[in-house]
Design an enzyme around this catalytic site. Structure first.
Site, PDB file in Angstrom:
ATOM      1  CE  LYS A 120      -3.883  -2.162   2.376  1.00 29.17           C
ATOM      2  NZ  LYS A 120      -5.122  -2.110   1.618  1.00 29.17           N
ATOM      3  CD  GLU A 204      -4.864   5.490   3.947  1.00 27.37           C
ATOM      4  OE1 GLU A 204      -4.314   4.872   3.054  1.00 27.37           O
ATOM      5  OE2 GLU A 204      -6.047   5.292   4.281  1.00 27.37           O
ATOM      6  CG  HIS A 239     -12.996  -1.878   7.358  1.00 30.06           C
ATOM      7  ND1 HIS A 239     -13.494  -0.606   7.330  1.00 30.06           N
ATOM      8  CD2 HIS A 239     -12.395  -2.027   8.559  1.00 30.06           C
ATOM      9  CE1 HIS A 239     -13.207  -0.006   8.455  1.00 30.06           C
ATOM     10  NE2 HIS A 239     -12.546  -0.851   9.226  1.00 30.06           N
ATOM     11  NE  ARG A 296      -8.172  -9.040  -5.933  1.00 30.18           N
ATOM     12  CZ  ARG A 296      -9.300  -8.482  -5.525  1.00 30.18           C
ATOM     13  NH1 ARG A 296     -10.348  -8.489  -6.306  1.00 30.18           N
ATOM     14  NH2 ARG A 296      -9.389  -7.875  -4.358  1.00 30.18           N
TER      15      ARG A 296
END
Ligand code: ADP
Length: 499
Positions: A120, A204, A239, A296
């Site tokens: 990430k 974040e 999530h 993907r």
């Protein structure tokens, strides 16, 4: 470059997605090879493929994650390509390398592109360089707590500590204030180590009420990249997405264009080829930020297919053969609206615990505008080894309200017994006024869902149907049928009255 012709594909997956890939390949005149664990021996994806080979075992690591076994089967069965589906090895660059080193085509991006988007922080760094807006935070793994404290202070609380190699909605920790940081930081690191094999975490800014909106892209080997609108995936549980729609009720044509162009820019920067998805979070002021890229096919890809009228698996195969995209951006035209409900073998009345057992009655919904991508049939054994996704119910309507009404009807029609499913939960989502208004964010489920709501609506339904049955009997005599639902068991049966 002369396109290669793929004649036989090994599908390195199971369940609904393996069957879905088989269908497209088969329509293209391509042979398919299925692989299966012991528990999946009689699964529909095995029955439908042209050939099927045992992986001997049940645990994912001994079966659908075993690179050597899969490559050996591809060779032995004379395949010339592998489609990884989603999950399992689909985002593992070592699998891509093993496939190509064995002289086979990997139907997906290169391992290099996958690696650049896999972590990430690396992906965030790349996006920042490409001027794609990213959520404030670090673009590198944090060295230690002192650094974490400094970053958190500079961006302001609340923050999220995230695992660099996290996925599946796991490996995230919200921190509301400085006093919680030290403990959360060390917990996040050890969770990341145990779940993803690496202690690397980053920070974040925590966005309070965002929406999850993602852009589908297609990129060929000749430098052509197009985006196929967005998918709204804000209805999430822990999530993880549960209901998705296309288009999003929130986007204006201008924002859609800007997000699409940002996604194309992202893809071009990492030399990405094949189908992929650039995920964004959209804040309440409609600013959007890059979240991550999925290298993907996504679970929710059918809503895009329904609205844009194209088959993404066929597009993936054609791209892997070296063909040029058949559409330019100007030729991409949306039509109508689509919704997908993920049907899981989970009990929505009992905290969504996975439900195992044998599927007894099985009658999926049918009719105009309904698509059902399923990996099960009557008699299927639902085991605990794999993801509990049973099928995806997808509807298309001329507009959003028709699509919602159609989904409501399709969920009512869908009958399955033997295992509990999330069908009643999906019906709750679809019928909720906030969903109908399009006024929802990633907290929809935690804000509005409680198991009592299902029980209450079940009671109401029973009262209503009893009333209807007595009216009917009074009207036209005996022998009327009444349907009885039992939400808690996910069962149904038709019961004859008055005879
Ligand atoms: P994963 O790779 O595990 O799927 P993502 O980074 O894609 O994780 O995020 C999954 C979901 O977590 C998002 O759709 C959103 O609901 C929530 N989320 C992630 N990052 C943030 C953030 N910075 N602020 C608020 N919610 C977030």
């Amino acid at each position: 470059m002369k396109p290669k012709v793929i004649k036989k594909i090994l599908i390195a997956n199971r369940g609904e997605i393996a069957l879905r890939i088989h269908r497209s390949a088969s329509e293209m005149g391509i042979q398919t090879v299925a692989i299966f664990s012991d528990a999946d021996r009689r699964a529909p994806h095995v029955l439908q493929a042209n050939e099927a080979y045992s992986l001997n075992g049940n645990l994912s690591k001994d079966t659908y994650l075993d690179i050597k076994k899969i490559i050996d089967i591809a060779h032995a069965s004379h395949c010339d390509a592998i489609h990884p589906g989603y999950g399992f090895l689909s985002e593992n660059p070592d699998f891509v390398d093993a496939t190509t080193s064995a002289g086979l085509i990997f139907i997906g991006p290169s391992s290099a592109a996958m690696r650049s988007m896999g972590g990430k922080t690396g992906a965030r760094e790349l996006m920042a360089k490409a001027n794609v807006p990213i959520i404030p935070g670090t673009t590198y793994p944090l060295k230690d707590f002192t650094e974490a404290a400094k970053v958190a202070k500079s961006i302001g609380y609340p923050i999220l500590i995230k695992a660099v190699h996290g996925g599946g909605g796991k490996g995230m920790r919200k921190v509301d204030e400085v006093g919680e940081l030290e403990q959360s930081f060390s917990q996040a690191k050890s969770e990341s180590k145990s779940s993803f094999g690496s202690e690397s975490v980053f920070i974040e800014k925590y966005l309070q009420n965002p929406r999850h909106i993602e852009i589908q892209i297609l990129a060929d080997m000749h430098g052509n990249v197009i985006y196929l609108g967005e998918r709204e995936c804000s209805v999430q549980r822990r999530h993880q997405k549960v209901v998705e729609e296309c288009p999003s009720s929130l986007l204006t044509p201008d924002i859609r264009k800007r997000m699409g162009e940002a996604a194309v820019n992202a893809v071009q920067k990492c030399g990405y080829v094949n189908a992929g998805t650039v995920e964004f979070l959209m804040d309440s002021d409609k600013s959007f930020y890059f979240l991550e890229m999925n290298t993907r096919l996504q679970v929710e890809h059918p809503v895009t297919e329904m609205v844009f009228g194209l088959d993404l698996v066929k597009a993936q195969i054609r791209i892997a053969q070296g063909e040029e995209l058949s559409l330019t951006q100007e030729q991409v035209v949306p039509r109508g609206h689509a919704i997908e409900c993920r049907i899981y073998a989970e009990d929505p009345l009992e905290g969504f615990i996975p439900s195992t057992g044998r599927v007894e009655d099985y009658m999926p919904s049918e009719g105009y505008g309904i698509r059902h991508d399923s990996g099960i049939m009557r008699g299927s054994e639902i085991v605990h080894f794999y993801d509990p996704l049973l099928s995806k119910l997808v509807v298309w309507g001329a507009d959003r309200s028709e699509s919602i009404r159609k989904m409501k009807r399709a969920l009512e029609e869908f009958k399955i017994s033997g295992v509990s499913t999330t069908i009643p939960f999906c019906a709750f989502v679809i019928s909720h006024p906030k969903f109908i208004e399009g006024e929802y964010d990633i907290h929809f489920v935690e804000k509005y869902y409680h198991p009592d709501k299902l029980i209450r609506s079940e009671e109401e339904e029973l009262i209503a149907s009893l009333a209807a049955a007595s009216m009917h009997n009074w009207d036209s005599g005996k022998g009327k049928e009444m349907r009885e639902h039992s939400i808690s068991s996910g069962n149904w049966k038709n019961k004859r009255f008055d005879e």
